[in-house]
Design a protein around this motif. Structure first.
Motif, PDB file in Angstrom:
ATOM      1  N   THR A  12       0.824  -1.212   0.000  1.00  0.00           N
ATOM      2  CA  THR A  12       0.000   0.000   0.000  1.00  0.00           C
ATOM      3  C   THR A  12       0.860   1.265   0.000  1.00  0.00           C
ATOM      4  O   THR A  12       0.440   2.311  -0.503  1.00  0.00           O
ATOM      5  CB  THR A  12      -0.916   0.000   1.244  1.00  0.00           C
ATOM      6  N   CYS A  13       2.062   1.185   0.548  1.00  0.00           N
ATOM      7  CA  CYS A  13       2.966   2.351   0.652  1.00  0.00           C
ATOM      8  C   CYS A  13       3.169   2.994  -0.726  1.00  0.00           C
ATOM      9  O   CYS A  13       3.338   2.295  -1.720  1.00  0.00           O
ATOM     10  CB  CYS A  13       4.305   1.871   1.218  1.00  0.00           C
ATOM     11  N   ILE A  14       3.155   4.332  -0.756  1.00  0.00           N
ATOM     12  CA  ILE A  14       3.375   5.048  -2.017  1.00  0.00           C
ATOM     13  C   ILE A  14       4.779   5.661  -2.078  1.00  0.00           C
ATOM     14  O   ILE A  14       5.093   6.438  -2.978  1.00  0.00           O
ATOM     15  CB  ILE A  14       2.297   6.135  -2.244  1.00  0.00           C
ATOM     16  N   GLY A  15       5.603   5.348  -1.094  1.00  0.00           N
ATOM     17  CA  GLY A  15       6.993   5.798  -1.124  1.00  0.00           C
ATOM     18  C   GLY A  15       7.178   7.295  -0.975  1.00  0.00           C
ATOM     19  O   GLY A  15       8.155   7.847  -1.496  1.00  0.00           O
ATOM     20  N   CYS A  16       6.286   7.944  -0.232  1.00  0.00           N
ATOM     21  CA  CYS A  16       6.362   9.413  -0.109  1.00  0.00           C
ATOM     22  C   CYS A  16       7.501   9.884   0.796  1.00  0.00           C
ATOM     23  O   CYS A  16       7.833  11.060   0.817  1.00  0.00           O
ATOM     24  CB  CYS A  16       5.034   9.963   0.407  1.00  0.00           C
ATOM     25  N   LYS A  17       8.086   8.978   1.572  1.00  0.00           N
ATOM     26  CA  LYS A  17       9.238   9.250   2.456  1.00  0.00           C
ATOM     27  C   LYS A  17       8.891   9.989   3.746  1.00  0.00           C
ATOM     28  O   LYS A  17       9.777  10.310   4.533  1.00  0.00           O
ATOM     29  CB  LYS A  17      10.354  10.002   1.721  1.00  0.00           C
ATOM     30  N   ASN A  18       7.621  10.305   3.975  1.00  0.00           N
ATOM     31  CA  ASN A  18       7.253  11.048   5.173  1.00  0.00           C
ATOM     32  C   ASN A  18       7.743  10.360   6.447  1.00  0.00           C
ATOM     33  O   ASN A  18       8.352  10.989   7.316  1.00  0.00           O
ATOM     34  CB  ASN A  18       5.736  11.237   5.221  1.00  0.00           C
ATOM     35  N   CYS A  19       7.490   9.061   6.550  1.00  0.00           N
ATOM     36  CA  CYS A  19       7.865   8.355   7.787  1.00  0.00           C
ATOM     37  C   CYS A  19       9.373   8.386   8.008  1.00  0.00           C
ATOM     38  O   CYS A  19       9.834   8.500   9.153  1.00  0.00           O
ATOM     39  CB  CYS A  19       7.361   6.917   7.752  1.00  0.00           C
ATOM     40  N   ALA A  20      10.151   8.306   6.930  1.00  0.00           N
ATOM     41  CA  ALA A  20      11.604   8.326   7.054  1.00  0.00           C
ATOM     42  C   ALA A  20      12.117   9.693   7.498  1.00  0.00           C
ATOM     43  O   ALA A  20      13.209   9.798   8.056  1.00  0.00           O
ATOM     44  CB  ALA A  20      12.246   7.917   5.731  1.00  0.00           C
ATOM     45  N   THR A  55       0.621  10.419  10.336  1.00  0.00           N
ATOM     46  CA  THR A  55       0.759  11.326   9.193  1.00  0.00           C
ATOM     47  C   THR A  55       1.027  10.589   7.874  1.00  0.00           C
ATOM     48  O   THR A  55       1.200  11.233   6.841  1.00  0.00           O
ATOM     49  CB  THR A  55       1.869  12.377   9.435  1.00  0.00           C
ATOM     50  N   CYS A  56       1.059   9.265   7.912  1.00  0.00           N
ATOM     51  CA  CYS A  56       1.212   8.512   6.654  1.00  0.00           C
ATOM     52  C   CYS A  56      -0.035   8.771   5.802  1.00  0.00           C
ATOM     53  O   CYS A  56      -1.157   8.530   6.253  1.00  0.00           O
ATOM     54  CB  CYS A  56       1.361   7.016   6.952  1.00  0.00           C
ATOM     55  N   PRO A  57       0.123   9.235   4.572  1.00  0.00           N
ATOM     56  CA  PRO A  57      -1.047   9.606   3.760  1.00  0.00           C
ATOM     57  C   PRO A  57      -1.931   8.438   3.339  1.00  0.00           C
ATOM     58  O   PRO A  57      -3.085   8.648   2.961  1.00  0.00           O
ATOM     59  CB  PRO A  57      -0.426  10.295   2.537  1.00  0.00           C
TER      60      PRO A  57
HETATM   61  S1  SF4 Z   1       4.597   7.721   5.132  1.00  0.00           S
HETATM   62 FE1  SF4 Z   1       6.059   6.054   4.833  1.00  0.00          FE
HETATM   63  S2  SF4 Z   1       4.808   4.206   4.839  1.00  0.00           S
HETATM   64 FE2  SF4 Z   1       3.412   5.917   4.500  1.00  0.00          FE
HETATM   65  S3  SF4 Z   1       3.264   6.077   2.249  1.00  0.00           S
HETATM   66 FE3  SF4 Z   1       4.872   7.482   2.917  1.00  0.00          FE
HETATM   67  S4  SF4 Z   1       6.760   6.272   2.697  1.00  0.00           S
HETATM   68 FE4  SF4 Z   1       5.037   4.826   2.717  1.00  0.00          FE
END
Ligand code: SF4
Length: 90
Positions: A12-20, A55-57
């Motif tokens: 499901t992850c879209i690779g937005c990098k927010n969590c990192a 905050t993961c979208p």
């Molecule tokens: S916040 Fe992390 S887990 Fe959620 S979509 Fe973005 S990269 Fe994936």
């Protein structure tokens, strides 16, 4: 010691990098698929991980108990996913 661990549903992850960015000592972007993965369950405080979850979208990070976590990590090895950084193969 926490009795639970964070797990990313990489399908499901879209690779937005927010969590990192929010919890950088816990999550990284796995290079083969371009999706987030936990590399250290004790890297950040529970509050920081909660913030990453909140905050993961696409809501694909969850706390799971350690037995479930080991099961999910084993299943993940068989997942077939497209690398988000590359166009699909034709
Ligand atoms: S916040 Fe992390 S887990 Fe959620 S979509 Fe973005 S990269 Fe994936």
């Amino acid at each position: 010691m926490r009795q639970k661990g964070a797990y990313v549903d990489e399908t499901t992850c879209i690779g937005c990098k927010n969590c990192a960015h929010v919890a950088p000592d816990t999550f990284y972007i796995e290079p083969n698929y371009g999706r987030a993965r936990v590399f250290n369950q004790d890297g950040d405080s529970e509050e920081m991980i909660d913030e990453a979850i909140d905050t993961c979208p696409v809501n694909c990070i969850n706390w799971v108990d350690y037995t479930e976590l080991k099961k999910l990590e084993k299943q993940r090895k068989n997942q077939v996913m497209r690398n988000l950084g590359l166009p699909p193969k034709r």
